[in-house]
Every structure is written in structure tokens, then in C-alpha cells.
Design a protein around this motif. Structure first.
Motif, mmCIF file in Angstrom:
data_model
loop_
_atom_site.group_PDB
_atom_site.id
_atom_site.type_symbol
_atom_site.label_atom_id
_atom_site.label_comp_id
_atom_site.label_asym_id
_atom_site.label_seq_id
_atom_site.Cartn_x
_atom_site.Cartn_y
_atom_site.Cartn_z
ATOM 1 N N VAL A 101 -30.598 -27.721 68.881
ATOM 2 C CA VAL A 101 -31.137 -28.360 67.679
ATOM 3 C C VAL A 101 -29.979 -28.793 66.790
ATOM 4 O O VAL A 101 -29.066 -28.003 66.527
ATOM 5 C CB VAL A 101 -32.059 -27.398 66.904
ATOM 6 N N ASN A 127 -42.089 -32.036 75.753
ATOM 7 C CA ASN A 127 -40.774 -32.400 76.304
ATOM 8 C C ASN A 127 -40.265 -31.355 77.293
ATOM 9 O O ASN A 127 -39.698 -31.683 78.340
ATOM 10 C CB ASN A 127 -39.758 -32.585 75.174
ATOM 11 N N THR A 163 -41.872 -26.943 63.148
ATOM 12 C CA THR A 163 -40.825 -27.809 63.678
ATOM 13 C C THR A 163 -39.786 -26.965 64.413
ATOM 14 O O THR A 163 -39.839 -25.729 64.388
ATOM 15 C CB THR A 163 -40.131 -28.601 62.553
ATOM 16 N N ALA A 164 -38.829 -27.659 65.033
ATOM 17 C CA ALA A 164 -37.761 -26.942 65.741
ATOM 18 C C ALA A 164 -36.979 -26.048 64.788
ATOM 19 O O ALA A 164 -36.529 -24.962 65.176
ATOM 20 C CB ALA A 164 -36.831 -27.947 66.409
ATOM 21 N N VAL A 207 -32.075 -32.116 70.225
ATOM 22 C CA VAL A 207 -33.267 -32.557 69.498
ATOM 23 C C VAL A 207 -33.024 -32.375 68.003
ATOM 24 O O VAL A 207 -32.252 -31.498 67.599
ATOM 25 C CB VAL A 207 -34.523 -31.764 69.921
ATOM 26 N N THR A 218 -36.365 -31.794 62.882
ATOM 27 C CA THR A 218 -37.697 -32.176 62.408
ATOM 28 C C THR A 218 -38.721 -32.384 63.524
ATOM 29 O O THR A 218 -39.886 -32.635 63.236
ATOM 30 C CB THR A 218 -37.599 -33.481 61.599
ATOM 31 N N ILE A 219 -38.316 -32.285 64.774
ATOM 32 C CA ILE A 219 -39.262 -32.508 65.866
ATOM 33 C C ILE A 219 -40.344 -31.425 65.838
ATOM 34 O O ILE A 219 -40.062 -30.245 65.642
ATOM 35 C CB ILE A 219 -38.551 -32.525 67.240
ATOM 36 N N ARG A 220 -41.606 -31.826 65.985
ATOM 37 C CA ARG A 220 -42.715 -30.883 65.932
ATOM 38 C C ARG A 220 -42.781 -30.031 67.189
ATOM 39 O O ARG A 220 -42.367 -30.449 68.263
ATOM 40 C CB ARG A 220 -44.043 -31.612 65.734
ATOM 41 N N LYS A 253 -44.676 -31.567 70.214
ATOM 42 C CA LYS A 253 -43.869 -32.560 70.930
ATOM 43 C C LYS A 253 -42.767 -31.869 71.732
ATOM 44 O O LYS A 253 -42.451 -32.273 72.857
ATOM 45 C CB LYS A 253 -43.259 -33.528 69.907
ATOM 46 N N LEU A 254 -42.221 -30.814 71.161
ATOM 47 C CA LEU A 254 -41.166 -30.057 71.836
ATOM 48 C C LEU A 254 -41.701 -29.410 73.112
ATOM 49 O O LEU A 254 -41.046 -29.441 74.163
ATOM 50 C CB LEU A 254 -40.631 -28.990 70.885
#
Length: 353
Positions: free
Chosen positions: A293, A282, A193-194, A270, A273-275, A278-279
């Protein structure tokens, strides 16, 4: 006697063909069949249709195998009784059972598993034709077994299998070690995650938006980052980010009285918890290189760059502007020291009278 031998040979051959083809069709990988079918070879296309609905072809083969075994046994029994008599019938039955086990089951199934691709391609069109001819019987068998075979379809492959195949491919020399490592790293994107990749807020290089270029001259020149976070009264009030190149250009042009906030660009926020996958998506879609973050309370937790995400795939990326020591490693060690101080510091305080 010759008639009996011919019948036994026909029965063993038919049983062997059915057993070998059944094993071959079940052994060959669906992924390999799809790869073969891309060349539009008729046998490969037929094999793909069989693999996509394997129950009907298998039912056809099982029906044929049982016809050979059951009907053949009845015919052989009646012929053997007339030729050998009742005295030798028991010995002949034991010998026939042994031959069926060895040459009708074990040997053809072993061969079918070992040469699954070749046998499957040769048998695909005939099996599909037989399935069509025996469709009424196959339909009855399919309906009778449906309550027991009904369920969720199993996926063709999964993440663990792909990782294992990559390792096996490397061990067998099919792919290079860097290719196998890259495949393993790709799957890490989904696990990180981030929060795992970010540079923590404690060591973020940031400038106050209220200050001028002249006041921040030393910090700008000393910074090893191409993008510098611009904040308001505190680090939790992020105004955006500024390109170091643009700041230096403004200083060279003599705009030292210009405020940093006026040179800042918008920045995206962001959640922690963003994976990572996906990051990365983006970053590519927005054509950006840096995001801030934030934690669950909306406070700044750190920053993540495109380089941080790419390093998951490629390993550490070092250029001529990087220092030897990793800033994230510094932050981790700093947190460890702070944690140790809290633990041992509290214990020391308790011991004092």
C-alpha cells in the motif's frame, strides 16, 4: 325493501373487493413476487407484470371502485327515496356511509394487507384482464396523472433495508446468528479501505535485497510471515516479496551466499484509498496474497494480505503460526504512544525555563 338491500350488498361487496385487492397489490414485496415468478406459475408471472408497472392496474381498480361508489350511490339514492321516503333518507345515508367506511374500506384493506400474497395471486390474472378491457379509460387517466407521478423510479431495495431484514430474520429465527453477522460483515467491505486493513510500515517485516541468505538467516527463521517484503536502500524502495518457504529451502540446499533480491517475486502496489471489496476482487483475479500500500506521495504506507480482507468477513483468522498479540494492534498502540509523547513532550519542553 329487498331490492334496496341487494343493491347495498352489491355496492359494499364491489367496494370491498376493490379496496382489498388494491391494498394487497401495494403491500406485497416486489422481491417476493420475483421469487414466486421464478417457478413460472401463471398467476405469479401475471403478478410480476403488474408490480413492474403498478400504475395501470391501480388505475383500473380505482376506476372500478369509483364506479361502485358513485353509480351505486345514485342508484341507491333513487331506490331509497321510493322505498323509505324523504323522511328516512338522511338516516339511511348516514348508515350507508358508516357501512361503506367499515365494510368497504377499513375491513377489506386490513385483510388485504394481512393476506397480501394470497389475495394478490388470486387477483393477478383477473386484474390484468380488466386492465386490458379498460385500456382506453386507463390510458386517459394515466396521461392525466403523468405530470404528477413522473420521476425517478425507486430501487427495489437498498443496503440499509437488507441489513435490517437480516436482523429481523435473526430475531424471528429465520436465519442463524452467524449468517446474520456474515451479511452485516459483507457490507463492511464497501466501507473499509486498504488504509484501514493494512499492517503499517513501522512493523513490516522486511529484508534488504543486497544481503545474502546467510546474513538474514536469523530474521528469516524468526519471521512468522509466509511472505516477506524485500527492499532496496530503504523501505520505500520495495523490490518485491520472497516466500519464506523458498528462502528456507535455499538455505537448506547450501545457497547461503545467494542474495535475497534474486529470490524476490514481483509485488503489486495499490493506493491507500482502494476499497476492500475491490481489493478482494483484485486478489482473486490475480491469484495473489499480498500487495504493498502506498500513500498519495508514493511512499510505502503498509502491506495488505488476502487474509486481512477475508478477516472482515470471517473475523480474526488464527493459525498455528500466529502469535497471540495482533501486530496491527501493536502498531495502533505504538502510534498512540508516539502521539501522546509529542503532545505531552512538547508541553513539558515549554514549561522548562
Amino acid at each position: 325493501m329487498i331490492t334496496l338491500a341487494i343493491i347495498v350488498l352489491i355496492i359494499l361487496t364491489g367496494s370491498a373487493f376493490c379496496s382489498g385487492i388494491e391494498t394487497a397489490l401495494l403491500s406485497i414485496s416486489t422481491i417476493r413476487v420475483r421469487q414466486l415468478a421464478q417457478n413460472k406459475i401463471p398467476s405469479a408471472v401475471a403478478l410480476l407484470s403488474i408490480k413492474e408497472k403498478i400504475s395501470r392496474p391501480i388505475a383500473t381498480i380505482v376506476i372500478l371502485n369509483n364506479i361502485f361508489n358513485i353509480v351505486g350511490s345514485i342508484v341507491i339514492g333513487s331506490v331509497a327515496t321510493n322505498v323509505l321516503g324523504d323522511a328516512w333518507l338522511g338516516v339511511f345515508s348516514a348508515l350507508l356511509t358508516f357501512l361503506i367506511i367499515i365494510f368497504g374500506e377499513i375491513v377489506p384493506k386490513t385483510v388485504g394487507e394481512r393476506y397480501a400474497e394470497q389475495i394478490s395471486l388470486l387477483a393477478a390474472i383477473p386484474v390484468r384482464g380488466l386492465t386490458f378491457l379498460l385500456k382506453p379509460i386507463v390510458w386517459i387517466v394515466e396521461k392525466a396523472t403523468q405530470p404528477f407521478t413522473k420521476g425517478k423510479r425507486r430501487p427495489t431495495t437498498n443496503e440499509a433495508e437488507i441489513k435490517l431484514l437480516a436482523n429481523i430474520g435473526y430475531q424471528e429465527g429465520i436465519i442463524e446468528d452467524d449468517e446474520a453477522e456474515m451479511i452485516q460483515r459483507v457490507f463492511r467491505l464497501n466501507d473499509l479501505t486498504a488504509a484501514d486493513l493494512m499492517t503499517p510500515r513501522t512493523i513490516i517485516t522486511h529484508l534488504s535485497g543486497d544481503l545474502t541468505l546467510g546474513e538474514c538467516k536469523k530474521e528469516i527463521i524468526a519471521s512468522q510471515h509466509t511472505r516477506i517484503i524485500v527492499v532496496g536502500e530503504s523501505i520505500d524502495q520495495v523490490l518485491g516479496f520472497a516466500l519464506k518457504q523458498k528462502l528456507l529451502a535455499a538455505m537448506v540446499e547450501g545457497n547461503n551466499d545467494q542474495k535475497i533480491a534474486n529470490l524476490a517475486r514481483k509485488v503489486r502496489f495499490v493506493p491507500e484509498t482502494i476499497r476492500a471489496d475491490k481489493l478482494l476482487k483484485n486478489f482473486l483475479e490475480a491469484r495473489e496474497h499480498l500487495v504493498v500500500v502506498v500513500d498519495e506521495y508514493g511512499n510505502v504506507a503498509g502491506v495488505v494480505t488476502l487474509e486481512d480482507v477475508l478477516e472482515v468477513l470471517t473475523g480474526e483468522i488464527v493459525d498455528e503460526t500466529d502469535r497471540i498479540i495482533d501486530l496491527q494492534e501493536i502498531a495502533r498502540k505504538k502510534r498512540e504512544r508516539m502521539l501522546q509523547f509529542r503532545i505531552f513532550g512538547n508541553k513539558s519542553a515549554k514549561k522548562k525555563p
